[in-house]
Design a protein around this motif. Structure first.
Motif, PDB file in Angstrom:
ATOM      1  N   ALA A  18       1.298  -1.187   0.237  1.00  0.00           N
ATOM      2  CA  ALA A  18      -0.219   0.467   0.251  1.00  0.00           C
ATOM      3  C   ALA A  18       1.110   0.835   0.128  1.00  0.00           C
ATOM      4  CB  ALA A  18      -0.863  -0.054   1.171  1.00  0.00           C
ATOM      5  N   HIS A  19       1.807   1.530   1.117  1.00  0.00           N
ATOM      6  CA  HIS A  19       2.803   2.579   0.788  1.00  0.00           C
ATOM      7  C   HIS A  19       3.557   2.854  -0.337  1.00  0.00           C
ATOM      8  CE1 HIS A  19       3.292   4.039   5.282  1.00  0.00           C
ATOM      9  NE2 HIS A  19       2.213   2.648   5.523  1.00  0.00           N
ATOM     10  N   PHE A  20       4.172   1.255  -1.346  1.00  0.00           N
ATOM     11  CA  PHE A  20       4.244   1.592  -2.051  1.00  0.00           C
ATOM     12  C   PHE A  20       3.790   1.852  -3.323  1.00  0.00           C
ATOM     13  CE2 PHE A  20       6.309  -0.454  -6.156  1.00  0.00           C
ATOM     14  CZ  PHE A  20       7.315  -0.353  -5.950  1.00  0.00           C
ATOM     15  N   LEU A  21       2.457   1.750  -3.690  1.00  0.00           N
ATOM     16  CA  LEU A  21       1.726   2.319  -4.389  1.00  0.00           C
ATOM     17  C   LEU A  21       1.394   4.030  -4.234  1.00  0.00           C
ATOM     18  CD1 LEU A  21      -0.940  -0.106  -5.101  1.00  0.00           C
ATOM     19  CD2 LEU A  21       0.816   0.155  -6.870  1.00  0.00           C
ATOM     20  N   LEU A  22       1.474   4.129  -3.041  1.00  0.00           N
ATOM     21  CA  LEU A  22       1.008   5.830  -2.429  1.00  0.00           C
ATOM     22  C   LEU A  22       2.202   6.164  -2.962  1.00  0.00           C
ATOM     23  CD1 LEU A  22      -0.759   5.917   0.480  1.00  0.00           C
ATOM     24  CD2 LEU A  22      -1.740   6.433  -1.631  1.00  0.00           C
TER      25      LEU A  22
END
Length: 481
Positions: free
Chosen positions: A267-271
């Motif tokens: 999730a952090h990576f996509l953001l």
């Protein structure tokens, strides 16, 4: 603080517009609540949870996640979600299936996708899954109308805690204006794919603690029958090996399986890179950064793209996965085993590759001689109902086993060369490089400890063993426990 109040005001407006249909739906739930309790459709623990929900409507504060700082990549992201239908149950499931959906200019396949997930699952499988739908469109009227349709069609699944519908408020989204135009994409295309990355990030973030594994689907997908049982077979076969993402479709962001523990980082990576590239490209980089260099994709595919119109501008999108099979229960079990052979192996095409169900993996050896062997030794004796072995490939059709026999053995003992079976019986001969034997457990009077391929005549051609497929003689109910 201003952002928080703004969010609260919007949520109040949304609740006001939704109050009358919600009350009507709540009355319907109460009328039929006893019916569902009587037919045993909801588990006892879920009955108690549901009873509390009906008496005390969900307080959003009660279900808000406890979040850590955004820079902590192992923690969840600080988002207060709107619960549009259903609430999370306290018991962790085996699998969460995540869907993100927006309003399309042409066609809408979300209801068909949800129906396919539930219809293609057995009662035992339904106990182990939860479906989370993220309605990621900022048109609240569209969301409300769609929620009413979902609750009408899938009320019993919502009651049982198998279906949740959520929304991440618009206030939590980063700016979607003035984004980088990488790959010379038009502005509206960049905006669409950048928002889609954030949609998925918020969905992944919500699903972090719901189950042990997470499967991402798109909102226009058809499922194969008993797909969960097939997934469990694959996950069991991968025990002890490292993986980040397993793929059960070769299309888009369909059929991608993760450990739930990896969802916060994803999730952090996509953001972090939401405006850089499409989500399916980012996924390749993510698994690479976590040290899974190669794609691990399985055949047959368990999910099929069924939409004809894309969520981007309603453009035509008729892509199909030609590896999809409607009946996934035919996927082999391939019990845990060790493999050995005295055939000279070519490069890294070792014996284990033939026993894997990963696409494009196989054993490749130099020309075998009479008496050469290829042995599978199970970790524990097993009842086998069916054996199928295929040699050669489409582009190397002569690299088959021209003369060979299939044997099964028992009474294994430890030797200097490792564990070996002392007694074998022959099940059949290879024909045109292949062999398939059914009802194995009815033809022999013992549990099998070894399966052996024996070369009965030397050949000049190299040998490719493309697939070794074994089916155990156990009921489906045991596989999904």
């Amino acid at each position: 603080m201003r952002l928080m109040w703004k969010s609260v005001d919007k949520m109040r407006c949304f609740r006001k517009r939704s109050m009358l249909p919600f009350l009507g739906f709540l009355v319907t739930f109460l009328l039929f609540f006893n019916l569902y309790m009587d037919d045993g459709y909801v588990l006892e623990a879920e009955k108690r949870q549901l009873g509390e929900t009906l008496i005390h409507p969900p307080n959003s504060e009660r279900y808000v996640h406890t979040f850590r700082d955004l820079s902590n990549f192992s923690g969840t992201i600080n988002v207060t979600y709107r619960y549009l239908a259903g609430i999370p149950l306290p018991r962790k499931k085996y699998l969460t299936i995540g869907l993100s959906s927006v309003k399309r200019k042409r066609g809408n396949y979300l209801l068909e996708t949800i129906k396919s997930i539930f219809d293609q699952s057995s009662y035992e499988e339904l106990k182990e899954i939860v479906v989370v739908v993220h309605l990621a469109d900022f048109d609240l009227v569209w969301c409300e109308n769609l929620v009413q349709e979902i609750t009408r069609k899938f009320a019993h699944h919502i009651i049982a805690g198998r279906l949740l519908v959520i929304q991440a408020p618009e206030e939590y989204y980063p700016s979607l204006d003035g984004l980088k135009r990488n790959y010379n994409d038009p502005e509206d295309r960049v905006r669409f794919r950048s928002k889609q990355n954030v949609d998925y990030a918020f969905l992944l973030n919500f699903c972090t603690n719901l189950s042990h594994f997470y499967m991402m689907l798109e909102d226009d997908v058809r499922c194969s029958r008993n797909f969960l049982t097939a997934l469990k077979k694959v996950i069991t076969s991968r025990e002890g090996s490292y993986w980040v993402m397993l793929e059960f479709s070769k299309l888009g962001y369909i059929g991608k399986l993760y450990h739930s523990r990896d969802l916060p980082r994803l999730a952090h990576f996509l953001l972090m890179f939401y405006q850089e590239m499409p989500c399916d490209w980012l996924l390749i980089h993510f698994r690479g950064l976590l040290a899974q260099k190669d794609v691990i994709r399985f055949k047959p595919s368990l999910f099929q793209h069924m939409g004809y119109y894309s969520s981007y501008k309603g453009a035509e999108n008729k892509l199909k996965d030609d590896d999809f099979e409607e009946d996934s229960i035919d996927i082999p079990d391939n019990p845990p085993a060790s493999l050995c052979t005295n055939i000279n192996v070519f490069e890294n095409y070792d014996a284990t590759k033939a026993y894997s169900s990963i696409v494009d993996e196989y054993f490749w050896g130099k020309p075998p001689c009479t008496g050469d062997f290829f042995i599978i030794i199970f970790n524990k004796s097993t009842k086998i109902s069916r054996i199928k072995i295929v040699t050669g490939t489409e582009d190397r059709q002569n690299d088959i086993l021209h003369h060979g026999a299939l044997e099964v053995g028992q009474k294994s003992v430890e030797t200097k060369q490792g564990r070996q079976c002392m007694s074998y019986i022959t099940l059949g001969e290879f024909k045109a490089g292949n062999i398939e034997v059914n009802n194995v457990d009815h033809k022999i009077g013992f549990d099998i400890e070894c399966v052996r391929i024996v070369v009965t005549a030397s050949q000049k051609e190299w040998l490719i063993i493309r697939t070794i497929s074994l089916w155990t003689a156990q009921p489906i109910s045991q596989l999904i426990k």
